[in-house]
Each structure stands twice: as structure tokens, then as C-alpha cells.
Design an enzyme around this catalytic site. Structure first.
Site, PDB file in Angstrom:
ATOM      1  N   THR A   1       0.827  -1.213   0.000  1.00  0.00           N
ATOM      2  CA  THR A   1       0.000   0.000   0.000  1.00  0.00           C
ATOM      3  C   THR A   1       0.859   1.261   0.000  1.00  0.00           C
TER       4      THR A   1
ATOM      5  N   GLU B   1      -5.908  -5.850   4.230  1.00  0.00           N
ATOM      6  CA  GLU B   1      -5.918  -7.055   3.399  1.00  0.00           C
ATOM      7  C   GLU B   1      -7.048  -7.008   2.387  1.00  0.00           C
TER       8      GLU B   1
ATOM      9  N   GLY C   1       3.173  -2.975   8.486  1.00  0.00           N
ATOM     10  CA  GLY C   1       3.319  -3.245   9.913  1.00  0.00           C
ATOM     11  C   GLY C   1       4.767  -3.509  10.284  1.00  0.00           C
TER      12      GLY C   1
HETATM   13  C1  LIG Z   1      -4.306 -19.810  11.221  1.00  0.00           C
HETATM   14  C2  LIG Z   1      -4.477 -19.361  12.627  1.00  0.00           C
HETATM   15  C3  LIG Z   1      -4.073 -17.899  12.812  1.00  0.00           C
HETATM   16  C4  LIG Z   1      -4.745 -17.285  13.987  1.00  0.00           C
HETATM   17  C5  LIG Z   1      -4.617 -15.801  14.101  1.00  0.00           C
HETATM   18  C6  LIG Z   1      -3.342 -15.226  13.563  1.00  0.00           C
HETATM   19  C7  LIG Z   1      -3.230 -13.773  13.878  1.00  0.00           C
HETATM   20  C8  LIG Z   1      -2.973 -12.913  12.644  1.00  0.00           C
HETATM   21  C9  LIG Z   1      -4.228 -12.479  11.939  1.00  0.00           C
HETATM   22  C10 LIG Z   1      -4.067 -11.707  10.667  1.00  0.00           C
HETATM   23  C11 LIG Z   1      -3.508 -10.277  10.813  1.00  0.00           C
HETATM   24  C12 LIG Z   1      -3.401  -9.650   9.433  1.00  0.00           C
HETATM   25  C13 LIG Z   1      -2.575  -8.368   9.390  1.00  0.00           C
HETATM   26  C14 LIG Z   1      -2.608  -7.845   7.983  1.00  0.00           C
HETATM   27  C15 LIG Z   1      -1.969  -6.493   7.855  1.00  0.00           C
HETATM   28  C16 LIG Z   1      -2.402  -5.875   6.545  1.00  0.00           C
HETATM   29  C17 LIG Z   1      -1.728  -6.098   5.392  1.00  0.00           C
HETATM   30  C18 LIG Z   1      -2.240  -5.486   4.158  1.00  0.00           C
HETATM   31  O1  LIG Z   1      -3.253  -4.820   4.126  1.00  0.00           O
HETATM   32  S1  LIG Z   1      -1.314  -5.871   2.767  1.00  0.00           S
HETATM   33  C19 LIG Z   1      -2.131  -4.981   1.479  1.00  0.00           C
HETATM   34  C20 LIG Z   1      -3.476  -5.589   1.137  1.00  0.00           C
HETATM   35  N1  LIG Z   1      -4.018  -4.949  -0.033  1.00  0.00           N
HETATM   36  C21 LIG Z   1      -5.015  -5.476  -0.745  1.00  0.00           C
HETATM   37  O2  LIG Z   1      -5.607  -6.479  -0.398  1.00  0.00           O
HETATM   38  C22 LIG Z   1      -5.335  -4.745  -2.014  1.00  0.00           C
HETATM   39  C23 LIG Z   1      -6.739  -5.051  -2.495  1.00  0.00           C
HETATM   40  N2  LIG Z   1      -6.804  -4.989  -3.946  1.00  0.00           N
HETATM   41  C24 LIG Z   1      -6.632  -6.124  -4.712  1.00  0.00           C
HETATM   42  O3  LIG Z   1      -6.448  -7.218  -4.251  1.00  0.00           O
HETATM   43  C25 LIG Z   1      -6.727  -5.936  -6.202  1.00  0.00           C
HETATM   44  O4  LIG Z   1      -6.496  -4.589  -6.553  1.00  0.00           O
HETATM   45  C26 LIG Z   1      -8.129  -6.353  -6.769  1.00  0.00           C
HETATM   46  C27 LIG Z   1      -8.302  -7.821  -6.571  1.00  0.00           C
HETATM   47  C28 LIG Z   1      -9.217  -5.595  -6.063  1.00  0.00           C
HETATM   48  C29 LIG Z   1      -8.162  -6.023  -8.235  1.00  0.00           C
HETATM   49  O5  LIG Z   1      -6.982  -6.499  -8.794  1.00  0.00           O
HETATM   50  P1  LIG Z   1      -6.708  -6.214 -10.345  1.00  0.00           P
HETATM   51  O6  LIG Z   1      -5.357  -6.687 -10.692  1.00  0.00           O
HETATM   52  O7  LIG Z   1      -7.073  -4.809 -10.631  1.00  0.00           O
HETATM   53  O8  LIG Z   1      -7.719  -7.236 -10.997  1.00  0.00           O
HETATM   54  P2  LIG Z   1      -8.981  -6.910 -11.931  1.00  0.00           P
HETATM   55  O9  LIG Z   1     -10.110  -6.440 -11.049  1.00  0.00           O
HETATM   56  O10 LIG Z   1      -8.568  -6.111 -13.083  1.00  0.00           O
HETATM   57  O11 LIG Z   1      -9.267  -8.393 -12.453  1.00  0.00           O
HETATM   58  C30 LIG Z   1      -9.764  -9.258 -11.536  1.00  0.00           C
HETATM   59  C31 LIG Z   1      -9.373 -10.629 -12.097  1.00  0.00           C
HETATM   60  O12 LIG Z   1      -8.195 -11.003 -11.407  1.00  0.00           O
HETATM   61  C32 LIG Z   1      -8.498 -12.101 -10.566  1.00  0.00           C
HETATM   62  N3  LIG Z   1      -7.833 -11.885  -9.296  1.00  0.00           N
HETATM   63  C33 LIG Z   1      -7.736 -10.715  -8.601  1.00  0.00           C
HETATM   64  N4  LIG Z   1      -7.059 -10.928  -7.463  1.00  0.00           N
HETATM   65  C34 LIG Z   1      -6.724 -12.240  -7.448  1.00  0.00           C
HETATM   66  C35 LIG Z   1      -6.012 -13.065  -6.524  1.00  0.00           C
HETATM   67  N5  LIG Z   1      -5.548 -12.578  -5.367  1.00  0.00           N
HETATM   68  N6  LIG Z   1      -5.843 -14.366  -6.807  1.00  0.00           N
HETATM   69  C36 LIG Z   1      -6.339 -14.865  -7.970  1.00  0.00           C
HETATM   70  N7  LIG Z   1      -7.030 -14.156  -8.896  1.00  0.00           N
HETATM   71  C37 LIG Z   1      -7.207 -12.854  -8.618  1.00  0.00           C
HETATM   72  C38 LIG Z   1     -10.004 -12.079 -10.423  1.00  0.00           C
HETATM   73  O13 LIG Z   1     -10.478 -13.376 -10.112  1.00  0.00           O
HETATM   74  C39 LIG Z   1     -10.455 -11.612 -11.786  1.00  0.00           C
HETATM   75  O14 LIG Z   1     -10.373 -12.681 -12.676  1.00  0.00           O
HETATM   76  P3  LIG Z   1     -11.274 -12.660 -14.040  1.00  0.00           P
HETATM   77  O15 LIG Z   1     -11.154 -14.040 -14.566  1.00  0.00           O
HETATM   78  O16 LIG Z   1     -10.643 -11.619 -14.907  1.00  0.00           O
HETATM   79  O17 LIG Z   1     -12.660 -12.307 -13.621  1.00  0.00           O
HETATM   80  C1  FAD Z   2      -4.460  -1.513  10.585  1.00  0.00           C
HETATM   81  C2  FAD Z   2      -3.967  -1.570   9.151  1.00  0.00           C
HETATM   82  C3  FAD Z   2      -2.821  -2.287   8.842  1.00  0.00           C
HETATM   83  C4  FAD Z   2      -2.350  -2.328   7.525  1.00  0.00           C
HETATM   84  N1  FAD Z   2      -1.188  -3.009   7.252  1.00  0.00           N
HETATM   85  C5  FAD Z   2      -0.703  -3.009   5.991  1.00  0.00           C
HETATM   86  C6  FAD Z   2       0.532  -3.657   5.688  1.00  0.00           C
HETATM   87  O1  FAD Z   2       1.163  -4.230   6.562  1.00  0.00           O
HETATM   88  N2  FAD Z   2       0.999  -3.617   4.408  1.00  0.00           N
HETATM   89  C7  FAD Z   2       0.309  -2.985   3.403  1.00  0.00           C
HETATM   90  O2  FAD Z   2       0.777  -2.988   2.266  1.00  0.00           O
HETATM   91  N3  FAD Z   2      -0.887  -2.366   3.654  1.00  0.00           N
HETATM   92  C8  FAD Z   2      -1.391  -2.365   4.918  1.00  0.00           C
HETATM   93  N4  FAD Z   2      -2.586  -1.733   5.191  1.00  0.00           N
HETATM   94  C9  FAD Z   2      -3.245  -0.961   4.137  1.00  0.00           C
HETATM   95  C10 FAD Z   2      -4.517  -1.630   3.630  1.00  0.00           C
HETATM   96  O3  FAD Z   2      -4.213  -2.730   2.843  1.00  0.00           O
HETATM   97  C11 FAD Z   2      -5.314  -0.560   2.850  1.00  0.00           C
HETATM   98  O4  FAD Z   2      -5.760   0.393   3.780  1.00  0.00           O
HETATM   99  C12 FAD Z   2      -6.520  -1.191   2.131  1.00  0.00           C
HETATM  100  O5  FAD Z   2      -6.063  -1.999   1.062  1.00  0.00           O
HETATM  101  C13 FAD Z   2      -7.468  -0.116   1.580  1.00  0.00           C
HETATM  102  O6  FAD Z   2      -6.768   0.800   0.746  1.00  0.00           O
HETATM  103  P1  FAD Z   2      -6.812   2.391   1.086  1.00  0.00           P
HETATM  104  O7  FAD Z   2      -6.642   2.556   2.533  1.00  0.00           O
HETATM  105  O8  FAD Z   2      -5.870   3.081   0.167  1.00  0.00           O
HETATM  106  O9  FAD Z   2      -8.308   2.780   0.735  1.00  0.00           O
HETATM  107  P2  FAD Z   2      -8.831   3.081  -0.762  1.00  0.00           P
HETATM  108  O10 FAD Z   2      -8.385   2.003  -1.690  1.00  0.00           O
HETATM  109  O11 FAD Z   2      -8.546   4.480  -1.098  1.00  0.00           O
HETATM  110  O12 FAD Z   2     -10.418   2.898  -0.531  1.00  0.00           O
HETATM  111  C14 FAD Z   2     -11.105   3.888   0.222  1.00  0.00           C
HETATM  112  C15 FAD Z   2     -12.565   3.594   0.056  1.00  0.00           C
HETATM  113  O13 FAD Z   2     -12.928   3.799  -1.311  1.00  0.00           O
HETATM  114  C16 FAD Z   2     -13.907   2.851  -1.715  1.00  0.00           C
HETATM  115  N5  FAD Z   2     -13.398   2.128  -2.900  1.00  0.00           N
HETATM  116  C17 FAD Z   2     -12.114   2.022  -3.301  1.00  0.00           C
HETATM  117  N6  FAD Z   2     -12.034   1.302  -4.446  1.00  0.00           N
HETATM  118  C18 FAD Z   2     -13.310   0.957  -4.781  1.00  0.00           C
HETATM  119  C19 FAD Z   2     -13.904   0.207  -5.845  1.00  0.00           C
HETATM  120  N7  FAD Z   2     -13.159  -0.349  -6.830  1.00  0.00           N
HETATM  121  N8  FAD Z   2     -15.261   0.045  -5.835  1.00  0.00           N
HETATM  122  C20 FAD Z   2     -16.013   0.584  -4.834  1.00  0.00           C
HETATM  123  N9  FAD Z   2     -15.516   1.307  -3.801  1.00  0.00           N
HETATM  124  C21 FAD Z   2     -14.187   1.488  -3.778  1.00  0.00           C
HETATM  125  C22 FAD Z   2     -14.099   1.889  -0.544  1.00  0.00           C
HETATM  126  O14 FAD Z   2     -15.247   2.293   0.171  1.00  0.00           O
HETATM  127  C23 FAD Z   2     -12.887   2.134   0.334  1.00  0.00           C
HETATM  128  O15 FAD Z   2     -13.163   1.968   1.704  1.00  0.00           O
HETATM  129  C24 FAD Z   2      -3.072  -1.663   6.500  1.00  0.00           C
HETATM  130  C25 FAD Z   2      -4.243  -0.949   6.814  1.00  0.00           C
HETATM  131  C26 FAD Z   2      -4.704  -0.912   8.124  1.00  0.00           C
HETATM  132  C27 FAD Z   2      -5.960  -0.147   8.433  1.00  0.00           C
END
Ligand SMILES: CCCCCCCCCCCCCCC/C=C/C(=O)SCCNC(=O)CCNC(=O)[C@H](O)C(C)(C)COP(=O)(O)OP(=O)(O)OC[C@H]1O[C@@H](n2cnc3c(N)ncnc32)[C@H](O)[C@@H]1OP(=O)(O)O
Ligand code: FAD
Length: 615
Positions: A108, A390, A147
Site C-alpha cells: 500500500t 488485506e 506493519g
Molecule cells: C491460522 C491461525 C491464525 C490465527 C490468528 C493469527 C493472527 C494474525 C491475523 C491476521 C492479521 C493480518 C494483518 C494484515 C496487515 C495488513 C496487510 C495489508 O493490508 S497488505 C495490502 C493488502 N491490499 C489489498 O488487499 C489490495 C486489495 N486490492 C486487490 O487485491 C486488487 O487490486 C483487486 C483484486 C481488487 C483487483 O486487482 P486487479 O489486478 O485490478 O484485478 P482486476 O479487477 O482487473 O481483475 C480481476 C481478475 O483477477 C483475478 N484476481 C484478482 N485478485 C486475485 C487473486 N488474489 N488471486 C487470484 N485471482 C485474482 C479475479 O479473479 C479476476 O479474474 P477474471 O477471470 O478476470 O474475472
Molecule cells: C491496521 C492496518 C494495517 C495495515 N497493514 C498493511 C501492511 O502491513 N501492508 C500494506 O501494504 N498495507 C497495509 N494496510 C493498508 C490496507 O491494505 C489498505 O488500507 C486497504 O487496502 C485499503 O486501501 P486504502 O486505505 O488506500 O483505501 P482506498 O483504496 O482508497 O479505498 C477507500 C474507500 O474507497 C472505496 N473504494 C475504493 N475502491 C473501490 C472500488 N473499486 N469500488 C467501490 N468502492 C471502492 C471503498 O469504500 C474504500 O473503503 C493496513 C491498513 C490498516 C488499516
């Protein structure tokens, strides 16, 4: 060994400053994770079952508000396992597993979180030096959120747009050292710090990271799926989304995490409701337990049922995750879209429902639920974050919707994958399903609704599994929970059922009666059901939910620990914003006391000895 409720010089966690909270978290984490290392040395754990070991610790009470080492285990190591080739795994995994390096996961950016194809950080290949040049072209390209990155990690996985021979090949992952292993100082070309105070998880040390033409060896690109050869030739992956694998894994793990948090919150609220007496059912009688009110049962019992439903679902999702990953290893990508859609849907649904249920548990405890010492506000802060990280829930549900619509469009031309096979049945019955007020009837009703709106996920109850492995008495109670969960959601989603199924008014009325009967039937077992979660007081860390029921004495004991009861004013307030979001966010981040010093003392006192195995 750590005391049950880790304190910092005699002050309970709630009263620590932002900096002290971080320092306390480092101390707790290195001691807690030294246990993992000890278990490794004694052969009691290995990288194959690190999920249980880590899960036990990361979901535990020792690391109440998260851990600066959490991402190391939850994303840094899985990313290496999922995206590094064998040679790279041999080089990095052993050092990561024994914590001689500490990693994070930087995807991110200030300007992009959801739309990862729009990320701005660049990794440009220089064939002359066989290196990648990492660069943050704008402020919005700064990595923001990873994180542990603020002051703790010295390595991280960075997701950047890959350029070679003048062409962009989209986002890829790189393993990058960001701090000196001896001094922990940021390396030249690296701008790094922490992003400041948050609603919760204030011990996680989320950071920011900017690159100024920072060079890394070619072999630091994770090359299991795609490669860049020495001359700069790009070899693409079998499937463009294999690089997204780390996110799928974490979404699966989050479902397990929700089980932990929901079980904890409903245990606290149910036990308190058995202790708390308020008002009279009949004038002149003694005050009754608030657990006897149907309204209280309505607030709490569905959370008990949900905790079981989520646990069964999480286990099933874990099995599916492992099945699909084994197929991926054999080159069979057929079920990858289904796994992605399932992980998106279940992460979104379980986090949203858990956040709502935890808030309802807090509300069910009246004023005492609002006390930090109840542990309910803290739990809410932890859970509500999962609705965003996530993958923001809205966006993930849209991904599931996309998969379901596609599946429906191919209904007659393609074999359905296991989790959507019900669509064939619902289609065959041409939506005129006869309604029955039974668990099966309600599930079938939702399948019909799902069929019609193609965005509802269906609920797969493992009733058969329970009937094989439980006693008749327990089976009866578990069936009551299944009944409760189904009738609750049937009544919650009544508008859909009325729109898309032939349910009659009479059946709705009997459904309501059945719901209340089930609440009454469950009442005698309510405390037993939460006791069955077997959460020790040390895990609950709650004045309201302790096993012995001494609620009031504990509330008073905790209140007396407040420094406000010992001395006058504390604390100050923070400035407000003028609308220049990114600049203001960065300016606010730089106000963090943690960013005032290049290296926090805890590195030399705790982290470095821990990483060198000297703790
Ligand atoms: C087991 C016991 C454990 C007990 C507890 C343990 C404790 C711990 C708990 C957990 C703590 C967790 C801490 C986490 C901290 C946070 C970390 C983060 O936040 S990391 C950053 C996370 N960010 C995101 O998730 C970003 C979200 N956005 C996306 O994933 C993508 O932008 C999107 C999927 C929304 C779109 O991707 P894009 O490339 O733009 O795809 P399109 O929409 O154009 O096409 C979709 C197409 O692709 C396929 N697709 C998309 N994603 C996937 C994937 N991941 N895998 C496989 N395929 C994927 C989708 O199916 C579509 O396919 P199609 O055939 O074209 O329809
Ligand atoms: C506690 C915490 C820990 C995190 N840890 C990590 C980490 O370790 N590593 C890391 O890489 N990231 C991490 N993140 C970031 C996290 O993955 C992002 O915050 C998350 O993916 C959302 O992206 P953004 O915050 O940029 O919101 P944006 O993507 O800007 O989205 C903002 C709002 O816009 C709307 N929106 C956006 N896109 C669309 C769409 N296509 N259609 C409809 N509505 C839409 C949704 O309502 C969304 O809530 C963490 C976030 C938090 C809160």
C-alpha cells in the site's frame, strides 16, 4: 516470564504513552517469540506448522494491541514461501524463521491501497549493473501502513511496478534491506519512519517508506512466478495473479482470527450477563440476571452460533486453500479464481459480522462494556481494522460478485467448482422452491436468493460432520445453534426472501416464534457454551468476563490503577487538518515521538540480542 497483564514500570498498558506502548510491545514480542525459537531448537515446531504457533501468539493476550513482529510472520515469511524461487527460499527463509532478520510487507502507498495496478513505486532494471533501481517518484508513491516498518523491521517485501528494456510489466515483489543489520540505521536512499497514532493496533508500528534511486541486486526480485534475466529479458508468470498469493493467504488467516475475537467478546458479554442483575421481571421479586431478558439473548446468542459457524467455515477454507495450492504446484490453476473469490467473500463477511457482533456485545454490557478494562473496546478496535486491511471489504465483495456472475454466465457450458455447485440446483428448480421453516429450507432459500442476486455467498453448514462426531446432548445444542443462526439471518434478510421465494406471511410469523423458542432453549446452556471456548482469564483480560464472576471487585481494582487517581492532569490534544491530506498525514507522522530518534533503544536492548539468538 511475562506477567499476565504486562505493565511498564507499574503503569497498565492503557496509560502508556505512544512511545512507551511501542517499547513495551517490543519487549513483550521478543520474549514471546523467543518461545517460538526455543520450540524450534527443541524440534517442537517447524515452518510447516508455524501457523498454529504464530496463531497462538499473535491472537493471544500477551500481544494485546498487535505486535511489531506480526507482519514478519503473517506476510513477510508467507510472501517468501509463495513468491521466492527455491534458491531464494534457501537464502532468506532460514534467517527469517529464526528471526535473524525481521521483515514487513510494503504494498500500500499513500496514494493507492485498493487499486494495486495503480501503485507508483518503480523498480527499473539496469542491465549494465544487473541491479534494480527502486524509486518513489511522488509523495503519494511512499509506502504507507506496512506493519513493523516504522522502527522495527530491517527488511521488507516491496511491491513495485517492474520496468525493463523501457517497458512496464506491472507489479512484482522484491525483498529489500531497509536498515543496517548492525546499527539499525536506515540505509542511504531510504526514507523511513512510523505513520503515527491509530484507532487501534497502536503496538504494530505501522510505517512509511520512500526510495531515492535505491539499488538492489537483480536476484532480489522474487522470481518463483516471473523472472528478469541478466540481460533484462522479462519472463512472464503462468498467471498474472500468482503474485497476489500472499494476500489470499492472509485473508484465509483473518477468518481464523475473527473466530478468536468473536469467541472472546461473546464470552465476556455472556458471563457478565449471568452475573449482572438489573430490574425485576415481576414487581416484588429479586432483580433478575440480564441474561434472562429475551432482548439480551437476541443480542448475544447469535454471536455464540456465529463463532461456531465461522470456526467450521475457517477450517473448511483452510482445507480448500491447501488443496488449491497443491494443484497450483502441479500447474493446475483451474480453482485459483474460486479460491480468490472465496477468500475475498469470507474475509469480508466474517470481519464485518464480527465487528458488528463485538460492538453489540459491548452495548449489551452497559457502561461497564465501555471501560477499557472490559477488553471490549480494544477488541472492537482490533476487529474493525480487519474490515479495511488485506483488501477493503466492499472491494473484496465486488471481486466475489464478479466471480459469481462469471460462473452463472458459464452455468451450462462449464463444470462448476465445489463451492458454487449449488447454483446448478437453484437454477434447475427455476427459483420456485417450496419454502420450509427448517435449517435446510432456509439454506435452500438463500441459495435461491444468491442465485437471483448472484452476490450472496451461501452458507455451508457442516451439520453432517457434527452428527458423526458428537454426543446426542451436544448434537441437540449444536443443532439449536444452527437453527438460531439460520432463523436469525432469515429474519434479518427477510426482504430478499419475500422478494425471491414463496415464503408466506404465516411462515414468517412461525419463523419468528421459532426464533424466540430457540433463544429460550439455548438460555440454560449459554454460559456453558462460552465456557466451552475455554478462554483463560489471561486471554480475556477482562474485568467483566473473568471466570470467577467477581465483576465489581475487578472493576474497582482496575480503576484504582489509573494514574489519574494518583496525580492531576495528563495528556494533551492533537492538531486538526487543513485538507492537504498527504502532506498533513506526513507532517502528523513526523510528530510521532518514535520518529524523533533514528534508532529506538529497544533495538540494542531487546531486538538485536533476540535476532542474534542471545536473548
Ligand atoms: C491460522 C491461525 C491464525 C490465527 C490468528 C493469527 C493472527 C494474525 C491475523 C491476521 C492479521 C493480518 C494483518 C494484515 C496487515 C495488513 C496487510 C495489508 O493490508 S497488505 C495490502 C493488502 N491490499 C489489498 O488487499 C489490495 C486489495 N486490492 C486487490 O487485491 C486488487 O487490486 C483487486 C483484486 C481488487 C483487483 O486487482 P486487479 O489486478 O485490478 O484485478 P482486476 O479487477 O482487473 O481483475 C480481476 C481478475 O483477477 C483475478 N484476481 C484478482 N485478485 C486475485 C487473486 N488474489 N488471486 C487470484 N485471482 C485474482 C479475479 O479473479 C479476476 O479474474 P477474471 O477471470 O478476470 O474475472
Ligand atoms: C491496521 C492496518 C494495517 C495495515 N497493514 C498493511 C501492511 O502491513 N501492508 C500494506 O501494504 N498495507 C497495509 N494496510 C493498508 C490496507 O491494505 C489498505 O488500507 C486497504 O487496502 C485499503 O486501501 P486504502 O486505505 O488506500 O483505501 P482506498 O483504496 O482508497 O479505498 C477507500 C474507500 O474507497 C472505496 N473504494 C475504493 N475502491 C473501490 C472500488 N473499486 N469500488 C467501490 N468502492 C471502492 C471503498 O469504500 C474504500 O473503503 C493496513 C491498513 C490498516 C488499516
Amino acid at each position: 516470564m511475562l506477567s499476565k497483564r504486562e505493565v511498564f514500570d507499574g503503569v497498565p498498558e492503557e496509560y502508556l504513552s505512544h512511545k512507551e506502548r511501542y517499547e513495551n510491545a517490543i519487549r513483550n514480542s521478543v520474549v514471546a517469540f523467543s518461545l517460538v525459537r526455543k520450540m524450534q531448537e527443541e524440534g517442537k515446531t517447524s515452518i510447516n506448522n508455524y501457523r498454529d504457533v504464530v496463531g497462538g501468539l499473535l491472537g493471544s493476550s500477551v500481544l494485546r494491541d498487535g505486535s511489531p513482529l506480526g507482519l514478519h510472520y503473517i506476510m513477510f515469511m508467507p510472501a517468501i514461501l509463495n513468491q521466492a524461487n527455491e534458491e531464494q527460499q534457501e537464502k532468506w527463509l532460514p534467517r527469517a524463521w529464526n528471526c535473524s532478520i525481521i521483515g514487513s510487507y510494503a504494498q500500500t502507498e499513500l496514494g493507492h491501497g485498493t487499486f494495486i495496478r495503480g501503485l507508483e513505486t518503480t523498480a527499473t532494471y539496469d542491465a549494465a549493473t544487473k541491479q534494480f533501481v527502486l524509486h518513489s517518484p511522488t509523495l503519494t508513491a511512499y509506502k504507507w501502513w506496512p506493519g513493523g516498518l516504522g522502527q522495527t523491521a530491517n527488511y521488507c517485501i516491496v511491491v513495485a511496478q517492474l520496468y525493463t528494456k523501457g517497458q512496464c510489466h506491472g507489479i512484482h515483489s522484491f525483498i529489500i534491506q531497509v536498515r543496517d543489520e548492525e546499527t539499525h540505521m536506515p540505509l542511504p536512499g531510504i526514507k523511513i519512519g512510523e505513520i503515527g497514532a491509530k484507532l487501534g493496533l497502536n503496538a504494530v508500528n505501522n510505517g512509511f517508506l520512500g526510495f531515492d534511486n535505491y539499488r538492489i541486486p537483480r536476484t532480489n526480485m522474487l522470481m518463483k512466478h516471473a523472472q528478469v534475466l541478466e540481460d533484462g529479458t522479462y519472463v512472464k508468470s503462468r498467471h498474472s495473479k500468482l503474485n497476489y498469493g500472499a494476500m489470499v493467504f492472509v485473508r484465509v488467516v483473518i477468518v481464523f482470527d475473527m473466530v478468536n475475537y468473536l469467541s472472546k467478546a461473546v464470552t465476556i458479554a455472556t458471563r457478565f450477563s449471568a452475573v449482572r442483575r438489573q430490574c425485576q421481571l415481576k414487581a416484588g421479586e429479586t432483580e433478575c440476571q440480564i441474561l434472562d431478558y429475551v432482548t439480551q439473548q437476541h443480542k448475544l446468542f447469535v454471536s455464540i452460533a456465529a463463532a461456531h459457524a465461522f470456526r467450521i467455515t475457517a477450517n473448511k477454507l483452510w482445507l480448500t486453500f491447501n488443496e488449491v495450492n497443491e494443484q497450483l504446484v502441479e500447474g493446475n490453476l483451474q480453482r485459483l479464481p474460486e479460491l480468490h473469490a472465496l477468500a475475498c467473500c469470507l474475509k469480508a463477511v466474517t470481519t464485518a459480522d464480527t465487528a458488528a457482533c463485538v460492538e453489540r456485545c459491548r452495548l449489551a454490557c452497559g457502561g461497564h462494556g465501555y471501560m477499557m478494562s472490559s477488553s471490549l473496546p480494544l477488541t472492537y478496535g482490533l476487529v474493525t481494522a480487519a474490515c479495511t486491511y488485506e483488501g477493503e471489504n466492499t472491494v473484496l465483495l465486488l471481486q466475489t460478485a464478479r466471480f459469481l456472475v462469471k460462473t452463472y454466465q458459464q452455468l451450462d457450458s462449464k463444470a462448476l467448482t465445489p463451492t458454487v455447485a449449488y447454483l446448478k440446483t437453484a437454477a434447475a428448480e427455476r427459483f420456485c422452491v417450496g419454502w420450509s421453516n427448517t435449517t435446510e429450507g432456509i439454506i435452500r432459500g438463500f441459495q435461491v436468493v444468491a442465485m437471483r442476486v448472484i452476490i450472496m455467498s451461501t452458507f455451508n453448514e457442516e451439520v453432517q460432520e457434527m452428527s458423526r462426531t458428537v454426543s446426542p446432548q451436544l448434537k441437540e445444542v449444536l443443532h439449536q445453534l444452527v437453527d438460531l443462526y439460520c432463523t436469525y439471518w432469515a429474519l434479518e434478510k427477510l426482504s430478499d426472501l419475500l422478494l425471491y421465494t414463496p415464503i408466506s406471511q404465516k411462515e414468517v410469523e412461525s419463523l419468528r416464534l421459532r426464533y424466540e423458542e430457540t433463544l429460550t432453549n439455548l438460555r440454560p446452556n449459554a454460559v456453558g457454551l462460552v465456557d466451552a471456548f475455554d478462554l483463560r482469564d489471561e486471554m480475556l483480560q477482562s474485568t467483566l468476563g473473568s471466570y470467577d464472576g467477581r465483576v465489581y471487585e475487578r472493576l474497582m481494582e482496575e480503576a484504582m490503577k489509573s494514574p489519574l487517581n494518583a496525580e492531576p492532569m495528563l495528556q494533551s490534544t492533537l492538531g486538526s487538518y487543513d485538507g492537504r491530506v498527504y502532506e498533513r498525514l506526513m507532517e502528523e507522522a513526523m510528530k510521532s515521538p518514535l520518529n524523533a530518534e533514528p534508532v529506538n533503544y529497544t533495538f540494542h536492548k531487546y531486538l538485536k540480542p533476540f535476532m542474534q539468538g542471545k536473548l
